[in-house]
Design a protein around this motif. Sequence first.
Motif, PDB file in Angstrom:
ATOM      1  N   VAL A 260      25.188  -5.959  32.995  1.00  0.00           N
ATOM      2  CA  VAL A 260      24.239  -4.982  32.468  1.00  0.00           C
ATOM      3  C   VAL A 260      23.613  -4.249  33.644  1.00  0.00           C
ATOM      4  CG1 VAL A 260      23.702  -6.299  30.369  1.00  0.00           C
ATOM      5  CG2 VAL A 260      22.340  -6.648  32.437  1.00  0.00           C
ATOM      6  N   CYS A 261      23.012  -3.099  33.355  1.00  0.00           N
ATOM      7  CA  CYS A 261      22.375  -2.335  34.427  1.00  0.00           C
ATOM      8  C   CYS A 261      21.144  -1.617  33.891  1.00  0.00           C
ATOM      9  CB  CYS A 261      23.352  -1.321  35.010  1.00  0.00           C
ATOM     10  SG  CYS A 261      22.689  -0.384  36.419  1.00  0.00           S
ATOM     11  N   PHE A 262      20.066  -1.678  34.647  1.00  0.00           N
ATOM     12  CA  PHE A 262      18.876  -0.885  34.362  1.00  0.00           C
ATOM     13  C   PHE A 262      19.040   0.465  35.048  1.00  0.00           C
ATOM     14  CE2 PHE A 262      17.429  -5.209  33.770  1.00  0.00           C
ATOM     15  CZ  PHE A 262      16.557  -5.117  32.688  1.00  0.00           C
ATOM     16  N   VAL A 263      18.956   1.544  34.263  1.00  0.00           N
ATOM     17  CA  VAL A 263      19.158   2.890  34.793  1.00  0.00           C
ATOM     18  C   VAL A 263      17.980   3.764  34.397  1.00  0.00           C
ATOM     19  CG1 VAL A 263      21.664   2.656  34.639  1.00  0.00           C
ATOM     20  CG2 VAL A 263      20.403   3.695  32.739  1.00  0.00           C
TER      21      VAL A 263
ATOM     22  N   ASN B 258      26.854   1.105  25.767  1.00  0.00           N
ATOM     23  CA  ASN B 258      25.727   0.767  24.910  1.00  0.00           C
ATOM     24  C   ASN B 258      24.453   0.948  25.725  1.00  0.00           C
ATOM     25  OD1 ASN B 258      28.166  -0.875  24.024  1.00  0.00           O
ATOM     26  ND2 ASN B 258      26.816  -1.171  22.284  1.00  0.00           N
ATOM     27  N   ALA B 259      23.418   1.493  25.118  1.00  0.00           N
ATOM     28  CA  ALA B 259      22.175   1.759  25.848  1.00  0.00           C
ATOM     29  C   ALA B 259      20.970   1.448  24.975  1.00  0.00           C
ATOM     30  CB  ALA B 259      22.122   3.218  26.320  1.00  0.00           C
ATOM     31  N   ILE B 260      19.974   0.804  25.563  1.00  0.00           N
ATOM     32  CA  ILE B 260      18.713   0.524  24.889  1.00  0.00           C
ATOM     33  C   ILE B 260      17.580   1.108  25.733  1.00  0.00           C
ATOM     34  CG2 ILE B 260      17.131  -1.246  24.055  1.00  0.00           C
ATOM     35  CD1 ILE B 260      19.472  -3.127  23.771  1.00  0.00           C
ATOM     36  N   PRO B 261      16.936   2.200  25.291  1.00  0.00           N
ATOM     37  CA  PRO B 261      15.768   2.715  26.023  1.00  0.00           C
ATOM     38  C   PRO B 261      14.641   1.685  25.993  1.00  0.00           C
ATOM     39  CG  PRO B 261      16.631   4.340  24.476  1.00  0.00           C
ATOM     40  CD  PRO B 261      17.292   3.042  24.138  1.00  0.00           C
ATOM     41  N   LEU B 262      13.979   1.499  27.140  1.00  0.00           N
ATOM     42  CA  LEU B 262      12.974   0.444  27.255  1.00  0.00           C
ATOM     43  C   LEU B 262      11.558   0.980  27.403  1.00  0.00           C
ATOM     44  CD1 LEU B 262      14.927  -2.028  29.568  1.00  0.00           C
ATOM     45  CD2 LEU B 262      14.620  -2.152  27.081  1.00  0.00           C
ATOM     46  N   TYR B 263      11.271   1.672  28.484  1.00  0.00           N
ATOM     47  CA  TYR B 263       9.897   2.114  28.721  1.00  0.00           C
ATOM     48  C   TYR B 263       9.918   3.387  29.551  1.00  0.00           C
ATOM     49  CZ  TYR B 263      10.626  -0.112  33.306  1.00  0.00           C
ATOM     50  OH  TYR B 263      11.124  -0.467  34.538  1.00  0.00           O
ATOM     51  N   GLU B 264       8.758   4.071  29.580  1.00  0.00           N
ATOM     52  CA  GLU B 264       8.635   5.319  30.325  1.00  0.00           C
ATOM     53  C   GLU B 264       7.759   5.131  31.549  1.00  0.00           C
ATOM     54  OE1 GLU B 264       7.161   8.275  27.659  1.00  0.00           O
ATOM     55  OE2 GLU B 264       9.172   8.803  26.946  1.00  0.00           O
ATOM     56  N   GLU B 265       8.016   5.951  32.565  1.00  0.00           N
ATOM     57  CA  GLU B 265       7.210   5.948  33.779  1.00  0.00           C
ATOM     58  C   GLU B 265       6.621   7.337  33.992  1.00  0.00           C
ATOM     59  OE1 GLU B 265       8.449   3.545  37.417  1.00  0.00           O
ATOM     60  OE2 GLU B 265      10.366   4.080  36.516  1.00  0.00           O
ATOM     61  N   VAL B 266       5.334   7.377  34.300  1.00  0.00           N
ATOM     62  CA  VAL B 266       4.720   8.660  34.632  1.00  0.00           C
ATOM     63  C   VAL B 266       5.181   9.084  36.027  1.00  0.00           C
ATOM     64  CG1 VAL B 266       2.719   8.170  33.202  1.00  0.00           C
ATOM     65  CG2 VAL B 266       2.682   7.562  35.625  1.00  0.00           C
TER      66      VAL B 266
ATOM     67  N   ARG C 129      12.431   7.725  31.694  1.00  0.00           N
ATOM     68  CA  ARG C 129      12.607   6.529  30.868  1.00  0.00           C
ATOM     69  C   ARG C 129      13.655   5.618  31.483  1.00  0.00           C
ATOM     70  NH1 ARG C 129      12.685   6.139  24.387  1.00  0.00           N
ATOM     71  NH2 ARG C 129      10.482   6.075  24.887  1.00  0.00           N
ATOM     72  N   VAL C 130      13.354   4.329  31.476  1.00  0.00           N
ATOM     73  CA  VAL C 130      14.285   3.310  31.960  1.00  0.00           C
ATOM     74  C   VAL C 130      15.013   2.719  30.764  1.00  0.00           C
ATOM     75  CG1 VAL C 130      14.471   1.049  33.089  1.00  0.00           C
ATOM     76  CG2 VAL C 130      12.921   2.800  34.012  1.00  0.00           C
ATOM     77  N   ALA C 131      16.325   2.517  30.899  1.00  0.00           N
ATOM     78  CA  ALA C 131      17.136   1.969  29.818  1.00  0.00           C
ATOM     79  C   ALA C 131      18.018   0.849  30.353  1.00  0.00           C
ATOM     80  CB  ALA C 131      17.992   3.059  29.179  1.00  0.00           C
ATOM     81  N   LEU C 132      18.439  -0.021  29.462  1.00  0.00           N
ATOM     82  CA  LEU C 132      19.396  -1.077  29.789  1.00  0.00           C
ATOM     83  C   LEU C 132      20.741  -0.678  29.194  1.00  0.00           C
ATOM     84  CD1 LEU C 132      19.707  -3.967  31.007  1.00  0.00           C
ATOM     85  CD2 LEU C 132      19.360  -4.824  28.686  1.00  0.00           C
ATOM     86  N   VAL C 133      21.788  -0.649  30.015  1.00  0.00           N
ATOM     87  CA  VAL C 133      23.105  -0.235  29.547  1.00  0.00           C
ATOM     88  C   VAL C 133      24.139  -1.296  29.892  1.00  0.00           C
ATOM     89  CG1 VAL C 133      22.524   2.207  29.821  1.00  0.00           C
ATOM     90  CG2 VAL C 133      23.718   1.019  31.661  1.00  0.00           C
ATOM     91  N   TRP C 134      25.217  -1.324  29.114  1.00  0.00           N
ATOM     92  CA  TRP C 134      26.345  -2.203  29.398  1.00  0.00           C
ATOM     93  C   TRP C 134      27.604  -1.621  28.758  1.00  0.00           C
ATOM     94  CZ3 TRP C 134      22.703  -2.900  25.739  1.00  0.00           C
ATOM     95  CH2 TRP C 134      23.118  -3.201  24.440  1.00  0.00           C
TER      96      TRP C 134
END
Length: 244
Positions: A66-69, A79-87, A160-165
Amino acid sequence: MQTARSVVAGGPVRSEPLTFVVAAVPGVTLTRWTRAWHERSDIPLDVMRTAPQTQLDAVLTGDADVCFVRLPVDTDGLNAIPLYEEVAVVVVPEDHRFAGADSVTLADLEGENVVDGEWSSSVELVATGVAVTVVPHSIGRLFSRGDVAAVPVADAPATRVALVWRDDLLDDDARDRVDDFIGIVRGRTANSSRATPAAPSERPTASAKKAAAAKKAAAQSASPRTAQSRGKRPTRARRPRQGR
């Protein structure tokens, strides 16, 4: 614990001992997730850092499970799951007029020499006093130093940071490991993640209901209770009303 990783036909084959590999772009803090993994699994976990320009390569080649992008990225086939946002923050020299501000706007940055490049190099350039740079908040924190300051940009787009695989490179066991890690990232506890649902209780049959009712009635008749024993006042007979 398995001793080797297996993937579907056409994917990379690894002969080294099985390890769950998590890739992540700079600025993503993994500590709480990796700690939870080590507490719940006996499969070793390795972390590899990726460059922003090539952040998808590790999952595309199968080097990482998996990779955080940082979005946006081309997630075609992933496959991608959006996680959180950064200002966003602007990194400025320590003596800059914005250095002590609570926040600035994009309009405030007009006329500034805003550089956009490799983050560590950009911050180095900011420290010389000739430029400023706008980066995600975690990057401003990662490359913080005494001769620069990071100030929030109120109206800049958040990242936005997402987890993908890449699901097509995973066999069933690998998918289970990815599911376990997703559960950790999403905050599932060890008890709730991948829990087996309890079997529903059986409904009593009609004969069982009838037997239970008869048993209850027999118990009540064996030990009758008067109204007074139940704490109620006995009913008094009414006197006939006298005619006037």
